[in-house]
Design a protein around this motif. Structure first.
Motif: not given
Length: 388
Positions: A285-289
């Motif tokens: 999720a952090k890498n998506v953002v």
């Protein structure tokens, strides 16, 4: 349609909170096993009350870590937290150890064997989340609630605030306008203290630590700044309330800003997907953002005991996504092996890196050179961005 103007509250608790004392002991035990054998299996819960610690659970690992060793580890953890009080003292407390060998039935289901890959240690669902509210890509209320208590703890350990005790809690309500946090509506801090201090004295000790953490202009009105609202907090820690491992799962994650699958983290080795898959979903999720594919992202993953591959990977970008969520879900499966072994190897989780996670949140921390908080890296962001 999501709300744009609202108040949202999150809380944090310090390393000296009874439940966090238990998390710390359980994770110190995980680290002790992994430091000798990275393939150890550990599932340990701890209970604390007045001058007593009880450890129970199942392990498979080096025999050198016996009951006496585990009792010594528990005492060292409590001493490091800072408990030398009449009702809870690292040296005087009674420590019971009821840890025993892991069930052979569970071992049969989760171990790799021949053509069979390592299966999940249990069924369950895990969530990961990230958003653009803070530089750490964490929700702002829990981020600042943690930071205030961590600042107070650092000052106590450095001897700057000797009148404060180890047990403390914070709670922050932020005002959101157009979906963006703009200020604190209220701030609550309760901290254990010497019986020589009154409520107002404690309030003025705490105030500068709150001000230095909150962004400029964010401090709430004076009548919404609560410090030790009951008036007195001298008896604290496990002497004031009993503690249990795994009882602060919302504090450990996103402060209620995102769903939680229900499984605790502390006391579990990284083959337990309650822990490792929650770390993996936060990482994704952090890498998506970070890749600019969404301003906000929730990921759910689910497993069955003994089965290596996830049963589902669900993605929700909350209307902020720049790409189609179904395709994003497929891409996430491609860029990371989401089997228990794949997660453990990708994030380097078979290391003694867990005691440090036991307080002030498992997420929103900085990745460390020895592998700690590896799930906070954004090293997949370029690959994700280029996939669309």
């Amino acid at each position: 349609m999501s709300k744009s103007d609202y108040l949202f509250t999150s809380e944090s608790v310090s390393e000296g909170h009874p439940d966090k004392v238990c998390d710390r002991i359980s994770d110190e035990l995980v680290d002790s096993f992994l430091s000798v054998d990275p393939f150890s299996r550990v599932a340990i819960e701890t209970l604390t009350t007045t001058n007593r610690v009880v450890m129970a659970g199942e392990v498979r690992g080096p025999g050198s870590i016996n009951s006496d060793k585990m009792i010594s580890i528990a005492r060292d953890a409590v001493r490091d937290i800072g408990y030398e009080q009449e009702g809870f003292h690292w040296e005087k407390m009674i420590v019971d150890c009821f840890v025993h060998s892991q069930s052979s039935d569970i071992a049969m289901g989760v171990d790799a064997d021949g053509n069979k890959d390592e299966g999940a240690g249990d069924q369950g669902l895990m969530f990961g989340y990230a958003c653009k509210e803070t530089p750490a890509l964490m929700p702002a209320p829990i981020f600042y609630a943690h930071a205030i208590l961590k600042s107070l703890s650092k000052a106590r350990h450095l001897g700057k605030e000797p009148a404060l005790g180890p047990d403390s809690k914070s709670q922050i309500t932020l005002r959101y306008e157009n979906g963006i946090p703009v200020c604190a509506e209220s701030v609550v801090v309760s901290t254990q203290h010497s019986d020589l201090l009154g409520q107002e004295e404690v309030r003025e000790i705490v105030r500068p630590y709150v001000l230095q953490i909150l962004p400029d202009g964010w401090m709430c009105e004076e009548n919404n700044f609560y410090v030790n609202p009951t008036g007195r907090f001298v008896i604290g820690g496990p002497d004031g309330d009993s503690g249990l491992t795994g009882r602060k799962i919302i504090v450990d994650t996103y402060g209620g800003a995102a769903p939680h699958g229900g499984g605790a983290f502390s006391g579990k080795d990284p083959t337990k997907v309650d822990r490792s898959a929650a770390y993996a979903t936060r990482y994704l999720a952090k890498n998506v953002v970070a890749a600019g594919l969404a301003d906000k992202c929730t990921i759910q993953i689910a497993y069955a005991i003994g089965v290596s591959h996830p049963l589902s990977v669900y993605v929700d970008t909350h209307g902020t996504g720049q790409v189609e969520e179904g395709k994003l879900s497929n891409v996430l499966r491609e860029v990371m092996d989401l089997t228990p072994r794949g997660i453990r190897e990708h994030l380097g989780l078979s290391k003694p890196i867990y005691a440090r996670t036991a307080a002030y949140g498992h997420f929103g921390r900085k990745s460390e050179n020895d592998g700690g908080f590896s799930w906070e890296k954004t090293d997949l962001s370029e690959e994700l961005a280029s996939a669309f």
